[in-house]
Every structure is written in structure tokens, then in C-alpha cells.
Design an enzyme around this catalytic site. Structure first.
Site, short mmCIF file in Angstrom:
data_model
loop_
_atom_site.label_atom_id
_atom_site.label_comp_id
_atom_site.label_asym_id
_atom_site.label_seq_id
_atom_site.Cartn_x
_atom_site.Cartn_y
_atom_site.Cartn_z
N ASN A 76 0.83 -1.21 0.00
CA ASN A 76 0.00 0.00 0.00
C ASN A 76 0.86 1.25 0.00
O ASN A 76 0.46 2.30 -0.51
CB ASN A 76 -0.89 0.04 1.26
CG ASN A 76 -2.21 -0.67 1.05
OD1 ASN A 76 -2.66 -0.82 -0.09
ND2 ASN A 76 -2.82 -1.10 2.12
N GLY A 114 1.51 9.78 -0.72
CA GLY A 114 2.79 10.47 -0.48
C GLY A 114 2.66 11.64 0.49
O GLY A 114 3.50 12.54 0.48
N ARG A 163 -11.65 12.25 9.14
CA ARG A 163 -12.21 11.37 8.10
C ARG A 163 -13.52 10.71 8.49
O ARG A 163 -14.43 10.59 7.67
CB ARG A 163 -11.18 10.29 7.77
CG ARG A 163 -10.02 10.85 7.02
CD ARG A 163 -8.97 9.82 6.80
NE ARG A 163 -7.97 10.34 5.88
CZ ARG A 163 -6.87 9.68 5.54
NH1 ARG A 163 -6.63 8.48 6.04
NH2 ARG A 163 -6.01 10.21 4.70
C1 LIG Z 1 -4.36 4.48 -1.76
C2 LIG Z 1 -3.81 4.82 -0.41
C3 LIG Z 1 -3.39 6.11 -0.13
C4 LIG Z 1 -2.84 6.42 1.11
N1 LIG Z 1 -2.29 7.65 1.31
C5 LIG Z 1 -1.65 7.90 2.47
C6 LIG Z 1 -0.90 9.10 2.62
O1 LIG Z 1 -0.78 9.90 1.69
N2 LIG Z 1 -0.30 9.32 3.83
C7 LIG Z 1 -0.36 8.43 4.87
O2 LIG Z 1 0.21 8.70 5.93
N3 LIG Z 1 -1.02 7.25 4.70
C8 LIG Z 1 -1.64 6.96 3.55
N4 LIG Z 1 -2.24 5.74 3.37
C9 LIG Z 1 -2.08 4.71 4.40
C10 LIG Z 1 -0.68 4.12 4.30
O3 LIG Z 1 -0.25 4.11 2.97
C11 LIG Z 1 -0.60 2.69 4.83
O4 LIG Z 1 -1.16 2.65 6.11
C12 LIG Z 1 0.85 2.24 4.85
O5 LIG Z 1 1.36 2.21 3.53
C13 LIG Z 1 1.02 0.89 5.47
O6 LIG Z 1 2.40 0.58 5.40
P1 LIG Z 1 2.92 -0.80 5.92
O7 LIG Z 1 4.39 -0.81 5.73
O8 LIG Z 1 2.39 -1.08 7.27
O9 LIG Z 1 2.19 -1.85 4.96
P2 LIG Z 1 2.19 -1.97 3.37
O10 LIG Z 1 2.74 -0.80 2.70
O11 LIG Z 1 0.83 -2.42 2.99
O12 LIG Z 1 3.23 -3.15 3.14
C14 LIG Z 1 2.96 -4.45 3.61
C15 LIG Z 1 3.60 -5.40 2.64
O13 LIG Z 1 3.55 -6.71 3.20
C16 LIG Z 1 3.28 -7.63 2.17
N5 LIG Z 1 2.72 -8.84 2.77
C17 LIG Z 1 1.49 -9.02 3.30
N6 LIG Z 1 1.35 -10.29 3.71
C18 LIG Z 1 2.52 -10.92 3.43
C19 LIG Z 1 2.97 -12.25 3.59
N7 LIG Z 1 2.18 -13.20 4.10
N8 LIG Z 1 4.23 -12.56 3.19
C20 LIG Z 1 5.04 -11.61 2.63
N9 LIG Z 1 4.65 -10.35 2.42
C21 LIG Z 1 3.40 -10.00 2.83
C22 LIG Z 1 2.29 -6.89 1.30
O14 LIG Z 1 2.22 -7.45 0.01
C23 LIG Z 1 2.87 -5.49 1.31
O15 LIG Z 1 3.77 -5.27 0.27
C24 LIG Z 1 -2.79 5.42 2.13
C25 LIG Z 1 -3.26 4.13 1.87
C26 LIG Z 1 -3.75 3.82 0.61
C27 LIG Z 1 -4.22 2.42 0.35
#
Ligand SMILES: Cc1cc2nc3c(=O)[nH]c(=O)nc-3n(C[C@H](O)[C@H](O)[C@H](O)COP(=O)(O)OP(=O)(O)OC[C@H]3O[C@@H](n4cnc5c(N)ncnc54)[C@H](O)[C@@H]3O)c2cc1C
Length: 509
Positions: free
Chosen positions: A85, A91, A336
Site C-alpha cells: 500500500n 505520499g 475522516r
Molecule cells: C491508496 C492509499 C493512499 C494512502 N495515502 C496515504 C498518505 O498519503 N499518507 C499516509 O500517511 N497514509 C496513507 N495511506 C495509508 C498508508 O499508505 C498505509 O497505512 C501504509 O502504507 C502501510 O504501510 P505498511 O508498511 O504497514 O504496509 P504496506 O505498505 O501495505 O506493506 C505491507 C507489505 O507486506 C506484504 N505482505 C502481506 N502479507 C505478506 C505475507 N504473508 N508474506 C510476505 N509479504 C506479505 C504486502 O504485500 C505489502 O507489500 C494510504 C493508503 C492507501 C491504500
């Protein structure tokens, strides 16, 4: 393959005698995660730290782990592309006390940012974690700048924030952060493997996480693809697997209204099996029912699309109109949840959804890089007169005219008597022809729920209350940080700071 299929292929914990914790509920068993005892396991590889997931949390953890002296660090990602995500996000990055705030004369502090988040979280956010994140947000921002991220030269004031404190990448997308961080990871010696899926923990006799079971050569949606691959970790495992918004069964178990028909902004891989395996290991579930919908989304396009970023940018100097009444119905920069709930109440005479419209003077709307695209792809409209606009969207024109006159009075006075909107960013920005218009309808966006963690990113055991040895978690997979409603642009700092924190804890820093 649908999420329903994914959930159907459930496996049970084997070899530990702790099976069956949630065996009766199909949503509790997503996609092949099943922990095993280390006894008899043939390890394919031994490394210092295994990081599961390559979003903000995983990438920041990787860089920080190397900087703290870890030898072998590998990020495992189940999808063909890195970033999750995080790579498709907007960004938008909030931090208090930044150089740009100083330059623009904005007074802000850790306490103000935490207070804004506690308010949006309706008092049940984790104040200690929020403060920890806000205190280190500048460090995380600096990590992105050092890696090569580039930000617009202006700050935005997103809904629920009391001051402008949000940076945005010039590409208006999270890839402007994940790509530089991924490069930086590799530069610092972090190994990165894609199409490798986490499939469970490997535990020693005391229950400590000794390594992970992975599926190498995994193709998302083909649950039989790939081969098992066992990785032992000298120091521990950091789970950074993100949220579960694409897991329809699981989100419906929390909130039955979030059916497959409800739009979702998330990447397909946000299915939550990593989180569930931590629950089965004993982690504490927190705030699972608090699933956030994005009030800036459009029903006219899939996912986050072009409109979301366009409307986030424009809300401060726009009006949101209920098409039945021609009147405003909310503070356009409230948090939100307040806005999403207000939009969902916009219904026609039969009670069916009637997506409200956001009206902006084109002169201001066109400042956003997506403005031309929303017109080009037919998800936004431009009108020279109010009459044309009202006819197109079947809005009572007299009421609309009156509403705009009234609102323009608020712009002039700097005070919104209708909804108490902060008019700081609306100064001098009257609603005038020509008008830019988009339709609004909330989409499933963010999971406030997940596993409970400490300020050291340790995962707590529900039975003993103590950290599960060898296990750390960071990012959207964790729960309770933001309470009922996360403020926009606060996930990037949280994911990065907690990823860095996990790396520091694991390295004893
Ligand atoms: C469209 C969108 C716009 C957003 N805009 C913003 C913003 O501008 N600013 C902000 O602060 N937040 C924003 N958010 C929220 C924020 O982007 C997310 O909360 C954040 O990216 C989560 O990061 P993360 O590292 O926890 O997980 P992610 O970025 O989701 O990464 C998790 C990764 O783990 C992998 N994974 C999952 N299960 C497994 C497994 N079993 N084995 C191996 N790999 C696995 C997934 O494929 C993924 O690549 C947005 C979210 C979305 C969807």
C-alpha cells in the site's frame, strides 16, 4: 482468486499443541499461514533479521537495522512488486516542527499533533505510541530526504489537523518514498526477495520465534504455488505485513456493511494473514472493528484513483454539497470519520446513495497536478455557470446559489458559521465560476485494528502480557495506535518510526 477463496484454504497450526484457537470461524484462517515447532525443521538459511513486508515499515526497519550494525537482513515480500500500500499511497507525510513549518511561520509541536490525533481517535488512541511517533517523525522524514525523496515546496492542512504540517512527494504518490527507500536498503546491504510469502512462525520449545516458514516462488492468487523455505533468525522477525482491507470476509466480520461491493483503495495483497498468524501465536487484537473509509474518494473510478489526492488538496477551499438540498452538509476538513459518516447520509428520496459533490473554483482547483486528469478521465467536470452545474447534478439551483453566497461571506470573514471549518487555507479563495466538480463517496481505506505493540515495537502475548520473544511488529499490521479514526498523512510517520523502532529494539539500541 477472490479473498473468499483465499480464506477458504485454511490451514491449522501443527506441531505445537496450540491449534484450534479460532478454528470454527472461516475468516480466522486466511491463506496458508501456520506455525510449526523448530524441532526437526531443516533450515535453508540463517540470517540476523527477517523482515516480512516491503512497505514503509519494512523498508525503514531494513535501513535502520543495517545502520545499527545487523549483518544479514532480508526483506521478504509476497507480491511480484515491492512496496504494498505504501507504494500506491498519496505520499502525504505529517510531522511537527519541520523546517518548512518554520519557513512558513507555522507554530506546531509534538503535543499539538498528538492532541489532534487523540481528538480524531475519539480518545481511545494510544497516546504513548502517538507521542513516540510524533517525537521521531522528523527523523523518519529526514531518512526519506537522505534517500532522495522530493517534496512539494508547500505544506497542506489535511482534515482534522489544526495546522498545516503535511508534506507531499512531488509525484503525489508513496512511490516517491518507497522507491528511494528500497534503493537505500539495497545500498546499505539489505537483501530483498519478492514472491516470497510468509507462511508461519517457527518456534523453539519455549515459544520463542526462532525463524519463519516462507513460500518461495509464490504467485499471488495461486495458493499452491511455490516451495517451503525455512529461514532461521539470530536476532528476530519484524512483521510489517500491512492491513487487511482487501480481506472482505474479515472486514465484514468486523463491520457487515463493508461488503465486496464497497470500493476499496488498497493494494490486492492487503489480506491480513501475517496479522492473523500473530493472533494465533497469542498476540492481542486491538480495535479490529475500526475500519476507516476515505471521504475524499470518488464513486466514478476504482481505488484511490485521481480524485482522492485532488479532493484532499482542494477540500480546504471547496464546498461539499448535498444534491437533494443544494446545501453544505459538513465541515470539509473535519476528520475522516466525521466526513465519511456525513457523506453516507446523503441519500435520495428512496434512501438510496446519492453521492454528494465537491465544488471548487477552477482557478484554485487547477493548481493540483491531477486537475486535468480528472477532466480527461471523466471523473471530474468543469462548468462555466452554476445553472449548468445544477442541471447536470440535479441540484436545486436557488438553494445552491444562496449557499455559495453565504459561504463566500464566511471566506471574507474568515469564520465558518455553518460548520466551524478552519478558514485559514480558504483565505481569498471564493467559490466563483468556472467551477470544478467531483462526486464523493467513501471507500474502505485503512485498518486501525491489528496486534498490540509496545513503544519498543514488541508484540504482547495476550495470556502472559509479556512480549513474545523474537517477534516485533510495525505499521498498519499493528492496532490501537490511532483509535477510532486515523488522521490523514499520519500513517507514513507511524509506519516508518515504528519500523525504525523495531530495528533499534532488536539490535538493543
Ligand atoms: C491508496 C492509499 C493512499 C494512502 N495515502 C496515504 C498518505 O498519503 N499518507 C499516509 O500517511 N497514509 C496513507 N495511506 C495509508 C498508508 O499508505 C498505509 O497505512 C501504509 O502504507 C502501510 O504501510 P505498511 O508498511 O504497514 O504496509 P504496506 O505498505 O501495505 O506493506 C505491507 C507489505 O507486506 C506484504 N505482505 C502481506 N502479507 C505478506 C505475507 N504473508 N508474506 C510476505 N509479504 C506479505 C504486502 O504485500 C505489502 O507489500 C494510504 C493508503 C492507501 C491504500
Amino acid at each position: 482468486m477472490s479473498n473468499v477463496d483465499l480464506l477458504g484454504r485454511r490451514k491449522f497450526i501443527t506441531g505445537l499443541g496450540i491449534a484450534g484457537a479460532a478454528a470454527a470461524t472461516p475468516f480466522a484462517m486466511p491463506a496458508l499461514a501456520s506455525s510449526v515447532s523448530a524441532e526437526g525443521v531443516k533450515w535453508d538459511k540463517t540470517i540476523d533479521i527477517a523482515i516480512i513486508g516491503s512497505g514503509f515499515a519494512g523498508l525503514a526497519a531494513g535501513i535502520e537495522a543495517k545502520r545499527q550494525g545487523a549483518k544479514d537482513v532480508t526483506i521478504f515480500e509476497k507480491m511480484p512488486v515491492f512496496g504494498g500500500n505504501s507504494a500506491i499511497n498519496g505520499g502525504l507525510f505529517a510531522a511537527p516542527g519541520t523546517p518548512m513549518q518554520q519557513e512558513k511561520g507555522v507554530t506546531d509541536s509534538v503535543e499539538t499533533m498528538v492532541a489532534d490525533q487523540m481528538k480524531s481517535g475519539r480518545g481511545i488512541a494510544d497516546e504513548g505510541l502517538l507521542r513516540h511517533v510524533a517525537e521521531h517523525a522528523m527523523e523518519a522524514l529526514q531518512m526519506t530526504l537522505d534517500a532522495g525523496s522530493v517534496y512539494h515546496p508547500y505544506l497542506q492542512q489535511l482534515g482534522g489537523h489544526s495546522v498545516p504540517r503535511t508534506y507531499q512527494t512531488t509525484v503525489s504518490c508513496g512511490a516517491g518514498i518507497t522507491q528511494p527507500l528500497l534503493k537505500q536498503c539495497r545500498k546499505e546491504g539489505v537483501e530483498t526477495e519478492n514472491r516470497v510469502k510468509f507462511a508461519g512462525f517457527v518456534l523453539d520449545k519455549t515459544g520463542k520465534v526462532e525463524g519463519v516458514k516462507l513460500i518461495k516462488g509464490y504467485y499471488f492468487g495461486e495458493e499452491d504455488s511455490g516451495k517451503p523455505y525455512y529461514v532461521r533468525t539470530n536476532r528476530g522477525v519484524i512483521m510489517a505485513t500491512g492491513g487487511f482491507a482487501q480481506n472482505v470476509n474479515l472486514r465484514m466480520a468486523q463491520d457487515p456493511t463493508l461488503t465486496a461491493e464497497v470500493g476499496c483503495t488498497n493494494a490486492k495483497g492487503a489480506t491480513g494473514e501475517g496479522m492473523f498468524e500473530m493472533f494465533r501465536l497469542g498476540a492481542v487484537p486491538v480495535h479490529m472493528a475500526h475500519i476507516q473509509s476515505g471521504p475524499w474518494a470518488s464513486p466514478d473510478e476504482g481505488g484511490f484513483g485521481y480524485v482522492s489526492n485532488y479532493s484532499i488538496f482542494n477540500f480546504p477551499h471547496s464546498i461539499a454539497i448535498n444534491r437533494m438540498t443544494g446545501q453544505r452538509f459538513m465541515n470539509e476538513i473535519a476528520d475522516r470519520k466525521t466526513r465519511a459518516d456525513a457523506e453516507l447520509n446523503c441519500r435520495d428520496g428512496n434512501g438510496d446513495p446519492l453521492p454528494p459533490i465537491m465544488i471548487t473554483s477552477w482557478e484554485h482547483a487547477k493548481q493540483h497536478p491531477n486537475a486535468k486528469k480528472v477532466l480527461k478521465y471523466g471523473v471530474g467536470w468543469k462548468f462555466d455557470t452554476l445553472e449548468e452545474l445544477a442541471k447536470h447534478f440535479d441540484v436545486p439551483v436557488k438553494a445552491l446559489k444562496q449557499q455559495i453566497e453565504e459561504y463566500n461571506g464566511y471566506v471574507k470573514a474568515g469564520v465558518d458559521k455553518q460548520f466551524g471549518k478552519n478558514m485559514g487555507k480558504a483565505k481569498g479563495k471564493y467559490i466563483e465560476a468556472p467551477y470544478g466538480v467531483v462526486r464523493l463517496w467513501p471507500k474502505v481505506h485503512y485498518c486501525q485494528g491489528g496486534v498490540q505493540i509496545t513503544k519498543k515495537a514488541e508484540v504482547l502475548d495476550s495470556f502472559s502480557g509479556a512480549p513474545i520473544q523474537g517477534l516485533y511488529a510495525a505499521g498498519e499490521v499493528t492496532g490501537g495506535v490511532h483509535g477510532i479514526s486515523r488522521l490523514g498523512s499520519c500513517s507514513i510517520p507511524e509506519c516508518m518510526v515504528m519500523g525504525m523502532t523495531a530495528a533499534r529494539s532488536i539490535m538493543g539500541a
